[in-house]
Design an enzyme around this catalytic site. Structure first.
Site, PDB file in Angstrom:
ATOM      1  N   ARG A   1     144.511 -70.230   0.245  1.00  0.00           N
ATOM      2  CA  ARG A   1     143.398 -70.540  -0.654  1.00  0.00           C
ATOM      3  C   ARG A   1     143.579 -69.899  -2.013  1.00  0.00           C
ATOM      4  NH1 ARG A   1     138.332 -69.330   3.317  1.00  0.00           N
ATOM      5  NH2 ARG A   1     139.517 -69.930   5.159  1.00  0.00           N
TER       6      ARG A   1
ATOM      7  N   GLU B   1     145.439 -63.260   9.226  1.00  0.00           N
ATOM      8  CA  GLU B   1     145.536 -64.650   8.781  1.00  0.00           C
ATOM      9  C   GLU B   1     145.464 -64.660   7.262  1.00  0.00           C
ATOM     10  OE1 GLU B   1     142.580 -67.408  10.381  1.00  0.00           O
ATOM     11  OE2 GLU B   1     142.780 -68.679   8.614  1.00  0.00           O
TER      12      GLU B   1
ATOM     13  N   THR C   1     144.244 -71.954   6.761  1.00  0.00           N
ATOM     14  CA  THR C   1     143.775 -73.008   5.850  1.00  0.00           C
ATOM     15  C   THR C   1     144.874 -74.033   5.556  1.00  0.00           C
ATOM     16  OG1 THR C   1     142.397 -71.275   4.836  1.00  0.00           O
ATOM     17  CG2 THR C   1     142.283 -73.415   3.842  1.00  0.00           C
TER      18      THR C   1
ATOM     19  N   LYS D   1     140.757 -72.837  17.424  1.00  0.00           N
ATOM     20  CA  LYS D   1     139.779 -72.130  16.614  1.00  0.00           C
ATOM     21  C   LYS D   1     138.462 -72.908  16.767  1.00  0.00           C
ATOM     22  CE  LYS D   1     139.760 -70.974  11.739  1.00  0.00           C
ATOM     23  NZ  LYS D   1     140.453 -70.168  10.718  1.00  0.00           N
TER      24      LYS D   1
HETATM   25  C1  3PG Z   1     137.915 -69.169   8.012  1.00  0.00           C
HETATM   26  O1  3PG Z   1     138.704 -69.786   7.323  1.00  0.00           O
HETATM   27  O2  3PG Z   1     138.159 -68.919   9.183  1.00  0.00           O
HETATM   28  C2  3PG Z   1     136.581 -68.786   7.433  1.00  0.00           C
HETATM   29  O3  3PG Z   1     136.530 -68.996   6.073  1.00  0.00           O
HETATM   30  C3  3PG Z   1     136.139 -67.421   7.765  1.00  0.00           C
HETATM   31  O4  3PG Z   1     134.773 -67.483   7.786  1.00  0.00           O
HETATM   32  P1  3PG Z   1     133.888 -66.241   7.372  1.00  0.00           P
HETATM   33  O5  3PG Z   1     134.110 -66.035   5.909  1.00  0.00           O
HETATM   34  O6  3PG Z   1     132.469 -66.652   7.685  1.00  0.00           O
HETATM   35  O7  3PG Z   1     134.327 -65.065   8.185  1.00  0.00           O
END
Ligand code: 3PG
Length: 216
Positions: free
Chosen positions: A53, A49, A77, A137
């Site tokens: 960002r 993924e 995102t 998710k």
């Molecule tokens: C996401 O976008 O899925 C999260 O930022 C991932 O979360 P993590 O940094 O706690 O793994």
């Protein structure tokens, strides 16, 4: 009423089942995209993924989709409706977002791109289920109840499967994957920021191998 495409749901089911662990990436330099993706692939990842960002996100997606077709590219995102077309054009095979509004879900359906929307409460899960999204998710997984939340959802909403993300780590990945309603887990722990900054690709491969070995 617009409804999520069944073929997309089947595609996501196969892709995420096979992936087991989905690295969530923030790529700051386009030049890192290929070596980072190769390191993850070598460790056993079959999908990644790439999140929207960073400035480099779309260009990184273009590189990965063009050069590493064996890696199924997810775009993460997504916060704006127009981003579905942008990530599709950059070569993403599916999209994910940290939360979902009706507008976003309908834009995903409109764009004809497979989509993993996110929920954090039973009502959100049900709203997405009504739109045909049976793979969601769970975000932020840890903060919204983690494994206890997944256990609580499994009986009343038995036909929705989740990719918990947010707070997943080597310490709890096995516990998450043992839940029958978990299709895969996602997280940033697979590509630690310091290792990416140092371009320590072999160390990243080792992190992935270690997590993959723990869950197999
Ligand atoms: C996401 O976008 O899925 C999260 O930022 C991932 O979360 P993590 O940094 O706690 O793994």
């Amino acid at each position: 009423m617009a409804i999520a495409d069944k073929q997309h749901q089947n595609f996501l089911s196969k892709t995420l089942e096979q992936a087991v662990i989905l690295p969530v990436l923030v790529i700051e330099r386009v030049e890192d995209a290929i070596p980072l993706a190769e390191a993850l692939l070598e460790g056993g990842c079959t999908s990644v993924e790439v999140t929207l960002r960073s400035e480099a996100a779309l260009a990184s997606m273009e590189k990965i989709s063009a050069h590493l077709p064996e890696l199924t590219l997810g775009a993460g995102t997504l916060l704006e409706c127009e981003q579905f077309q942008q990530v599709k054009d950059a070569g993403a095979s599916y999209a994910l977002s940290p939360g979902t509004t009706e507008k976003l879900a309908l834009a995903a359906i409109d764009s004809n791109l497979a989509y993993v929307p996110a929920a954090a409460t039973p009502s959100e899960v049900l709203e997405l289920r009504e739109l045909g999204f049976k793979i969601q998710k769970l975000f932020p997984a840890g903060a919204s109840g983690g494994i206890e939340m997944l256990k609580s959802l499994s009986s009343p909403i038995a036909d929705v499967r989740f990719c918990p993300t947010g707070g997943v780590s080597t310490a709890n990945v096995q516990d998450y994957l043992q839940q029958p309603n978990v299709i895969c887990v996602g997280g940033s722990w697979l590509a630690p920021k310091d290792l990416v900054a140092e371009k320590n690709w072999s160390a990243i491969t080792k992190v992935v191998q270690k997590s993959m070995a723990a869950v197999r």
